[in-house]
Design a protein around this motif. Structure first.
Motif, PDB file in Angstrom:
ATOM      1  N   ARG A  26       0.838  -1.197   0.000  1.00  0.00           N
ATOM      2  CA  ARG A  26       0.000   0.000   0.000  1.00  0.00           C
ATOM      3  C   ARG A  26       0.880   1.257   0.000  1.00  0.00           C
ATOM      4  O   ARG A  26       1.867   1.344   0.724  1.00  0.00           O
ATOM      5  N   GLY A  27       0.515   2.217  -0.860  1.00  0.00           N
ATOM      6  CA  GLY A  27       1.238   3.482  -0.919  1.00  0.00           C
ATOM      7  C   GLY A  27       2.469   3.466  -1.800  1.00  0.00           C
ATOM      8  O   GLY A  27       3.138   4.494  -1.944  1.00  0.00           O
ATOM      9  N   GLU A  28       2.771   2.330  -2.416  1.00  0.00           N
ATOM     10  CA  GLU A  28       3.917   2.279  -3.331  1.00  0.00           C
ATOM     11  C   GLU A  28       3.551   2.866  -4.691  1.00  0.00           C
ATOM     12  O   GLU A  28       2.405   2.792  -5.134  1.00  0.00           O
ATOM     13  N   ILE A  29       4.552   3.409  -5.357  1.00  0.00           N
ATOM     14  CA  ILE A  29       4.448   3.757  -6.772  1.00  0.00           C
ATOM     15  C   ILE A  29       5.472   2.891  -7.492  1.00  0.00           C
ATOM     16  O   ILE A  29       6.680   3.044  -7.298  1.00  0.00           O
ATOM     17  N   VAL A  30       4.975   1.956  -8.282  1.00  0.00           N
ATOM     18  CA  VAL A  30       5.822   0.968  -8.944  1.00  0.00           C
ATOM     19  C   VAL A  30       5.696   1.144 -10.453  1.00  0.00           C
ATOM     20  O   VAL A  30       4.585   1.185 -10.992  1.00  0.00           O
ATOM     21  N   SER A  31       6.823   1.264 -11.125  1.00  0.00           N
ATOM     22  CA  SER A  31       6.806   1.352 -12.587  1.00  0.00           C
ATOM     23  C   SER A  31       7.219   0.012 -13.183  1.00  0.00           C
ATOM     24  O   SER A  31       8.042  -0.714 -12.617  1.00  0.00           O
ATOM     25  N   ILE A  32       6.600  -0.318 -14.314  1.00  0.00           N
ATOM     26  CA  ILE A  32       6.935  -1.527 -15.071  1.00  0.00           C
ATOM     27  C   ILE A  32       7.453  -1.080 -16.429  1.00  0.00           C
ATOM     28  O   ILE A  32       6.770  -0.370 -17.169  1.00  0.00           O
ATOM     29  N   VAL A  33       8.670  -1.473 -16.731  1.00  0.00           N
ATOM     30  CA  VAL A  33       9.320  -1.027 -17.963  1.00  0.00           C
ATOM     31  C   VAL A  33       9.786  -2.244 -18.748  1.00  0.00           C
ATOM     32  O   VAL A  33       9.782  -3.371 -18.260  1.00  0.00           O
ATOM     33  N   PRO A 156     -10.480   3.619  -4.951  1.00  0.00           N
ATOM     34  CA  PRO A 156      -9.935   2.268  -5.138  1.00  0.00           C
ATOM     35  C   PRO A 156      -8.667   2.054  -4.323  1.00  0.00           C
ATOM     36  O   PRO A 156      -7.940   2.998  -3.996  1.00  0.00           O
ATOM     37  N   ASP A 157      -8.397   0.799  -4.025  1.00  0.00           N
ATOM     38  CA  ASP A 157      -7.153   0.461  -3.340  1.00  0.00           C
ATOM     39  C   ASP A 157      -5.948   0.687  -4.244  1.00  0.00           C
ATOM     40  O   ASP A 157      -4.851   0.986  -3.767  1.00  0.00           O
ATOM     41  N   GLN A 189      -2.323   6.926  -1.988  1.00  0.00           N
ATOM     42  CA  GLN A 189      -2.748   6.162  -3.154  1.00  0.00           C
ATOM     43  C   GLN A 189      -1.625   5.279  -3.681  1.00  0.00           C
ATOM     44  O   GLN A 189      -0.457   5.684  -3.709  1.00  0.00           O
ATOM     45  N   THR A 190      -1.976   4.069  -4.106  1.00  0.00           N
ATOM     46  CA  THR A 190      -1.029   3.110  -4.663  1.00  0.00           C
ATOM     47  C   THR A 190      -1.142   3.121  -6.185  1.00  0.00           C
ATOM     48  O   THR A 190      -2.251   3.094  -6.724  1.00  0.00           O
ATOM     49  N   PHE A 191       0.006   3.144  -6.867  1.00  0.00           N
ATOM     50  CA  PHE A 191       0.026   3.163  -8.328  1.00  0.00           C
ATOM     51  C   PHE A 191       0.947   2.068  -8.867  1.00  0.00           C
ATOM     52  O   PHE A 191       2.048   1.857  -8.342  1.00  0.00           O
ATOM     53  N   VAL A 192       0.490   1.404  -9.928  1.00  0.00           N
ATOM     54  CA  VAL A 192       1.355   0.553 -10.743  1.00  0.00           C
ATOM     55  C   VAL A 192       1.260   1.103 -12.162  1.00  0.00           C
ATOM     56  O   VAL A 192       0.167   1.203 -12.730  1.00  0.00           O
ATOM     57  N   ILE A 193       2.416   1.471 -12.722  1.00  0.00           N
ATOM     58  CA  ILE A 193       2.436   2.250 -13.963  1.00  0.00           C
ATOM     59  C   ILE A 193       3.321   1.583 -15.001  1.00  0.00           C
ATOM     60  O   ILE A 193       4.522   1.389 -14.777  1.00  0.00           O
TER      61      ILE A 193
END
Length: 221
Positions: A26-33, A156-157, A189-193
Motif C-alpha cells: 500500500r502506498g507504493e508507486i511501482v513502474s513496469i518497464v 480504489p485500493d 494512493q497506490t500506483f502501478v504504472i
C-alpha cells in the motif's frame, strides 16, 4: 496489498508471460518497464482483472480475485481498481464531471454523494473551473487529469496506469507524474504504472523491468 504468483499467459502459440511473481505494498508507486512485446500491458491487464492468466494467482487484500464469479469480479474491479490509459478514454458527449461520475454510478452509489465527490476530486486536481467542459474543450493534460479523477471516484485500493503520459507533451507529462506523487503523499494512493518514460520510471519507488515475459530486475529506487 497485492500479490501475484506464477503468472503465465499465452495467446495461441505466443507465450507472453512466463512465470511472474510480484508483490505491491500500500502506498507504493511501482513502474513496469521493458521493450515493446515484453509483456508489460498484458501483466497490467491481468493485475487489473481485465484479462485472466493461464496459470497463477492474483491476490488483493487476501482475496483470490479470479476465484470469484464474473459478476462479482466485475463489481470488485469497479470498486477496488482504478484505470488510467494513454488516450484518456473519456466519453465525448459528457462533461468532465459526468465522465468522473460514471464508475460511481455503475457501482450504484448515491448520485448526490457521487456528484459531490467528483467535484471535490476535480477541484483537488486543479480543474474546478472545467467541470462542465466536454473533453473536446479540454487540453490533453486536463483530459488526463479528468481520467485520473475518474479512476479515483470509488476510492480504489489500487490505480493501474498504462502509458499515462505517452500522449502528453513534456510539461504535461511532468505535471502528471508529480500529481501521482502528490496523491500518494496526500491520501496514500497506490500506483502501478507501465511506462516508456524513463523520468517517471526513475521517480518511482521501484522499477520492475520485464524481458521476454519474465522479470529481469526489480529494484528499489
Amino acid at each position: 496489498m497485492l500479490l501475484a504468483t506464477g503468472l503465465e499467459k499465452s495467446y495461441g502459440d505466443l507465450s507472453v508471460l512466463k512465470g511472474i511473481d510480484i508483490s505491491i505494498e500500500r502506498g507504493e508507486i511501482v513502474s513496469i518497464v521493458g521493450a515493446s512485446g515484453a509483456g508489460k500491458s498484458t501483466l497490467l491487464h491481468i493485475l487489473g482483472t481485465l484479462d485472466t492468466p493461464d496459470k497463477g494467482k492474483v491476490v488483493i487484500h487476501n482475496k483470490d480475485v479470479f476465484s470469484q464469479s464474473s459478476r462479482s469480479l466485475a463489481s470488485f474491479r469497479n470498486k477496488s481498481i482504478g484505470f488510467v490509459f494513454q488516450f484518456h478514454n473519456l466519453l465525448p458527449e459528457f462533461t468532465a464531471l459526468e465522465n468522473v461520475m460514471i464508475p460511481g454510478l455503475i457501482a450504484s452509489g448515491d448520485e448526490r454523494k457521487i456528484r459531490d465527490r467528483a467535484r471535490s476530486l476535480l477541484d483537488m486536481l486543479g480543474l474546478k473551473d472545467r467541470v462542465e467542459h466536454k473533453p473536446s474543450e479540454l487540453s490533453g493534460g486536463e483530459q488526463q487529469r479528468v481520467a485520473v479523477a475518474r479512476a479515483m471516484i470509488n476510492a480504489p485500493d489500487l490505480i493501474l496506469a498504462d502509458e499515462p503520459s505517452g500522449n502528453l507533451d513534456s510539461k504535461n507529462a511532468v505535471d502528471l507524474h508529480n500529481l501521482f506523487f502528490q496523491l500518494r503523499k496526500d491520501i496514500g494512493q497506490t500506483f502501478v504504472i507501465v511506462t516508456h518514460n524513463e523520468q517517471l520510471a526513475n521517480m518511482s519507488d521501484r522499477k520492475i523491468e520485464l524481458k521476454d515475459g519474465r522479470i529481469k530486475s526489480d529494484a528499489l529506487r
